[in-house]
Design a protein around this motif. Structure first.
Motif, PDB file in Angstrom:
ATOM      1  N   ALA A  59     -41.295 -26.209  10.572  1.00 50.61           N
ATOM      2  CA  ALA A  59     -40.135 -25.354  10.220  1.00 50.61           C
ATOM      3  C   ALA A  59     -39.878 -24.532  11.369  1.00 50.61           C
ATOM      4  CB  ALA A  59     -40.313 -24.758   8.946  1.00 50.61           C
ATOM      5  N   VAL A  60     -38.755 -24.786  11.945  1.00 51.44           N
ATOM      6  CA  VAL A  60     -38.154 -23.898  12.945  1.00 51.44           C
ATOM      7  C   VAL A  60     -36.699 -23.458  12.699  1.00 51.44           C
ATOM      8  CG1 VAL A  60     -39.743 -24.906  14.937  1.00 51.44           C
ATOM      9  CG2 VAL A  60     -37.672 -25.713  14.450  1.00 51.44           C
ATOM     10  N   PRO A  61     -36.334 -22.011  13.414  1.00 56.80           N
ATOM     11  CA  PRO A  61     -34.839 -22.049  13.386  1.00 56.80           C
ATOM     12  C   PRO A  61     -34.085 -23.165  14.115  1.00 56.80           C
ATOM     13  CG  PRO A  61     -36.241 -19.956  14.020  1.00 56.80           C
ATOM     14  CD  PRO A  61     -37.033 -21.212  14.049  1.00 56.80           C
ATOM     15  N   ASP A  62     -32.822 -23.353  13.991  1.00 59.88           N
ATOM     16  CA  ASP A  62     -31.948 -24.273  14.539  1.00 59.88           C
ATOM     17  C   ASP A  62     -31.382 -23.580  15.927  1.00 59.88           C
ATOM     18  OD1 ASP A  62     -30.030 -23.020  13.200  1.00 59.88           O
ATOM     19  OD2 ASP A  62     -29.090 -24.570  12.543  1.00 59.88           O
ATOM     20  N   VAL A  63     -31.090 -22.386  15.771  1.00 58.31           N
ATOM     21  CA  VAL A  63     -30.520 -21.640  17.009  1.00 58.31           C
ATOM     22  C   VAL A  63     -31.182 -20.125  17.091  1.00 58.31           C
ATOM     23  CG1 VAL A  63     -28.516 -21.026  15.667  1.00 58.31           C
ATOM     24  CG2 VAL A  63     -28.596 -21.066  18.065  1.00 58.31           C
ATOM     25  N   VAL A  64     -31.545 -19.732  17.865  1.00 63.20           N
ATOM     26  CA  VAL A  64     -31.998 -18.348  18.464  1.00 63.20           C
ATOM     27  C   VAL A  64     -31.550 -17.750  19.584  1.00 63.20           C
ATOM     28  CG1 VAL A  64     -34.494 -18.723  17.282  1.00 63.20           C
ATOM     29  CG2 VAL A  64     -34.094 -19.163  19.629  1.00 63.20           C
ATOM     30  N   GLU A  65     -31.596 -16.427  19.772  1.00 67.96           N
ATOM     31  CA  GLU A  65     -31.111 -15.791  20.873  1.00 67.96           C
ATOM     32  C   GLU A  65     -32.174 -15.589  21.850  1.00 67.96           C
ATOM     33  OE1 GLU A  65     -28.924 -12.151  20.160  1.00 67.96           O
ATOM     34  OE2 GLU A  65     -28.195 -12.746  18.166  1.00 67.96           O
ATOM     35  N   ALA A  66     -31.879 -15.768  23.214  1.00 66.38           N
ATOM     36  CA  ALA A  66     -32.664 -15.530  24.341  1.00 66.38           C
ATOM     37  C   ALA A  66     -33.632 -14.344  24.047  1.00 66.38           C
ATOM     38  CB  ALA A  66     -32.178 -15.754  25.419  1.00 66.38           C
ATOM     39  N   GLY A  67     -34.513 -14.197  24.294  1.00 63.36           N
ATOM     40  CA  GLY A  67     -35.567 -12.996  23.993  1.00 63.36           C
ATOM     41  C   GLY A  67     -35.780 -12.405  22.648  1.00 63.36           C
ATOM     42  N   GLN A  68     -35.340 -13.255  21.846  1.00 72.10           N
ATOM     43  CA  GLN A  68     -35.854 -12.989  20.403  1.00 72.10           C
ATOM     44  C   GLN A  68     -36.878 -13.657  19.947  1.00 72.10           C
ATOM     45  OE1 GLN A  68     -32.907 -14.359  17.669  1.00 72.10           O
ATOM     46  NE2 GLN A  68     -34.254 -14.831  16.106  1.00 72.10           N
ATOM     47  N   THR A  69     -38.100 -13.011  19.334  1.00 73.27           N
ATOM     48  CA  THR A  69     -39.090 -13.547  18.852  1.00 73.27           C
ATOM     49  C   THR A  69     -39.127 -14.333  17.575  1.00 73.27           C
ATOM     50  OG1 THR A  69     -40.483 -11.950  20.087  1.00 73.27           O
ATOM     51  CG2 THR A  69     -41.616 -13.236  18.436  1.00 73.27           C
ATOM     52  N   TRP A  70     -39.598 -15.526  17.493  1.00 74.41           N
ATOM     53  CA  TRP A  70     -39.536 -16.220  16.292  1.00 74.41           C
ATOM     54  C   TRP A  70     -40.933 -17.171  16.248  1.00 74.41           C
ATOM     55  CZ3 TRP A  70     -39.312 -21.474  17.503  1.00 74.41           C
ATOM     56  CH2 TRP A  70     -38.835 -21.747  18.839  1.00 74.41           C
ATOM     57  N   HIS A  71     -40.916 -17.838  14.981  1.00 77.47           N
ATOM     58  CA  HIS A  71     -42.040 -18.595  14.618  1.00 77.47           C
ATOM     59  C   HIS A  71     -41.698 -20.084  14.282  1.00 77.47           C
ATOM     60  CE1 HIS A  71     -43.168 -14.324  13.918  1.00 77.47           C
ATOM     61  NE2 HIS A  71     -44.499 -14.734  14.266  1.00 77.47           N
ATOM     62  N   THR A 117     -45.285 -33.903  15.768  1.00 79.38           N
ATOM     63  CA  THR A 117     -44.054 -33.690  14.839  1.00 79.38           C
ATOM     64  C   THR A 117     -43.374 -32.761  15.945  1.00 79.38           C
ATOM     65  OG1 THR A 117     -45.118 -34.041  12.755  1.00 79.38           O
ATOM     66  CG2 THR A 117     -42.882 -32.874  12.799  1.00 79.38           C
ATOM     67  N   SER A 118     -42.236 -32.975  16.102  1.00 81.27           N
ATOM     68  CA  SER A 118     -41.277 -32.091  17.013  1.00 81.27           C
ATOM     69  C   SER A 118     -39.941 -32.045  16.577  1.00 81.27           C
ATOM     70  CB  SER A 118     -41.155 -32.693  18.396  1.00 81.27           C
ATOM     71  OG  SER A 118     -40.623 -33.859  18.415  1.00 81.27           O
ATOM     72  N   GLN A 119     -39.408 -30.825  17.056  1.00 78.91           N
ATOM     73  CA  GLN A 119     -37.999 -30.433  16.534  1.00 78.91           C
ATOM     74  C   GLN A 119     -37.503 -29.817  17.790  1.00 78.91           C
ATOM     75  OE1 GLN A 119     -35.054 -30.925  15.714  1.00 78.91           O
ATOM     76  NE2 GLN A 119     -35.586 -30.731  13.397  1.00 78.91           N
ATOM     77  N   LEU A 120     -36.089 -29.928  18.107  1.00 80.15           N
ATOM     78  CA  LEU A 120     -35.394 -29.226  19.119  1.00 80.15           C
ATOM     79  C   LEU A 120     -34.796 -27.760  18.610  1.00 80.15           C
ATOM     80  CD1 LEU A 120     -33.417 -32.330  20.794  1.00 80.15           C
ATOM     81  CD2 LEU A 120     -35.544 -31.011  21.542  1.00 80.15           C
TER      82      LEU A 120
END
Length: 473
Positions: A383-395, A456-459
């Motif tokens: 499970a990942v976000p589909d779009v994030v901002e550069a410099g943003q920390t996510w999981h 298992t991978s996701q873009l």
């Protein structure tokens, strides 16, 4: 090595599209800069919108030139992996590269339109291969000594296009000349994500890329052909089918919706010769939805039927809902058509690229019956976000596992495939997760490697900081 003629049919957004007048590539450019600009600038996808002429059947402005050669990304549908590994793998097991037909098509158009084109192209391909100088030597090396037949390998929407090509209305003997059809994550009964895309922006602001996808898909017949045809709409005491009025309410085009519903009814009894189905599992996948005041709420679970067709209920008569999961886009039961089904713990976009998928395809191509991995379902979900901002920390969160043992994560820039970077794993809210911060905009592949050997991978699209949102409609 097989003597057969292979036809590869990609999924939605899996073909490069080009403007026939200007020669400009509208979808499928190499590099990720164009991709970031296309989804984060207001006019980035304007040329992909269907014109009035195209909606009335006059095509030719846009040409599909080849299968996707580079990683791409779409909101909700997430990553679109290129078909290069699939093509390279199949090339090793056919008598000559000319035995492979890569059927690129304009995925914006109706499945019915592309099915007719595929029927014609497949017939031409089989005829050309049977007349090829390498055909007879290939036949001579086979024990059955038969001439080549067709093998269709179809990903996602490509399976619907293939079924349409074999329905008998375009070429009534094409099915007889087909040895097998292999489908990879095909939504034979549709996907809730299609409804969510059309409903984007109802009730809350959304990131600009998601709003742009909705604007593109509202008049796109191909997307309407992916709407669920199974009982997915939850009501107070029932689960029903979406009809054209429901689709209009959630933001779709009622005329395209009705045309799609009529088309799907013509496909219900089409037989796919020796159909082999590869289904992605263990990924959280929307299965049903509720619709209130024009706003869709998707759900990770759905109703199931008893053998008599009635819905399973608890002792109080309330409908029970079950989380069947799937490949992150198509839930398992929507893709699992036929009686020769294999399951792999893979995301939808990776079904045409992952090692487990390619191994299964090769086994079938060489006429070994592939039984698939055990139904205990190995691997894990992601499970990942589909779009994030550069410099943003996510999981990046690993699903269906509760231990860090043997679990690793890598992050790969799709423009530097040979340099994957490790990401540190730790427990977060009871789940293994990798904390990731990417400072450079681009398209990145997040891969989880489980101890049983599955990946298992996701873009994920990393946009420039200050990503815009579109206001709710």
């Amino acid at each position: 090595m097989t003597q057969d003629a292979v036809v590869i049919v990609p999924g939605i957004m899996g073909s490069e599209l080009r403007d026939t007048k200007t020669g400009k590539i509208l979808w499928g450019l190499s590099g990720t800069r164009w991709l970031v600009k296309a989804w984060t600038r207001n006019n980035g996808l304007a040329s992909l919108h269907l014109t009035e002429d195209e909606l009335t059947g006059t095509t030719g402005r846009v040409q599909a030139t080849q299968l996707l050669q580079h990683s791409a990304w779409t909101p909700y549908l997430r990553g679109h992996e290129p078909y290069t590994r699939l093509i390279e793998t199949i090339t090793d097991y056919v008598a000559h590269p000319d035995a492979i037909c890569q059927f690129a098509y304009d995925w914006r158009l109706p499945v019915a339109t592309n099915g007719k084109l595929l029927a014609q192209r497949a017939r031409e391909h089989l005829t050309a291969w049977r007349n090829h100088e390498m055909h007879n030597p290939a036949v001579a090396r086979r024990g059955d000594q038969r001439p080549a037949r067709l093998v269709f390998i179809a990903h996602s929407m490509g399976g619907l296009v293939t079924r349409c090509a074999l329905d008998g209305t375009h070429n009534d003997d094409l099915a007889a000349d087909t040895r097998t059809v292999i489908t990879l994550g095909t939504p034979f009964y549709g996907a809730v994500k299609a409804a969510v895309i059309l409903n984007t922006g109802h009730g809350a602001p959304v990131p600009l890329p998601h709003h742009k996808l909705k604007a593109l898909c509202q008049t796109m017949p191909g997307l309407h052909d992916l709407l669920p045809t199974y009982r997915c709409l939850r009501t107070s005491d029932d689960v029903t089918h979406l009809d054209h009025s429901d689709i209009k309410s959630l933001g779709g085009n009622p005329h395209l919706a009705q045309s799609s519903l009529d088309f799907h009814r013509t496909q219900q009894d089409v037989h796919l010769p020796d159909h082999r189905t590869l289904v992605g599992t263990r990924q959280s996948t929307w299965q049903s939805l509720t619709l209130a005041d024009g706003q869709v709420t998707p759900h990770w679970d759905g109703a199931r039927s008893n053998t008599d067709g009635s819905l399973i209920r608890d002792r109080s008569g309330r409908i029970l809902h079950f989380p069947i999961q799937g490949d992150g886009t198509v839930y398992r039961d929507s893709a699992a058509m036929g009686d020769k089904i294999s399951t792999v713990p893979i995301q939808h976009g990776d079904l045409g690229r992952a090692d487990a998928s390619l191994d299964a395809v090769v086994d079938i191509l060489l006429e070994d019956i592939h039984k698939g991995p055990p139904l205990g379902e190995p691997g894990c979900g992601i499970a990942v976000p589909d779009v994030v901002e550069a410099g943003q920390t996510w999981h990046a969160v690993a699903e269906r596992v509760d231990s860090l043992q043997g679990l690793t994560c890598t992050v790969t820039d799709t423009e530097d495939e040979d340099n994957p970077q490790p990401a540190r794993m730790a427990m977060r809210d009871g789940h293994p997760a990798a904390e990731i911060t990417l400072t450079t905009p681009g398209l990145y592949r997040i891969s989880l490697h489980s101890r049983d050997g599955y990946t298992t991978s996701q873009l994920v699209l990393v946009a420039e900081s200050g990503l815009e949102t579109a206001e709710a409609e």
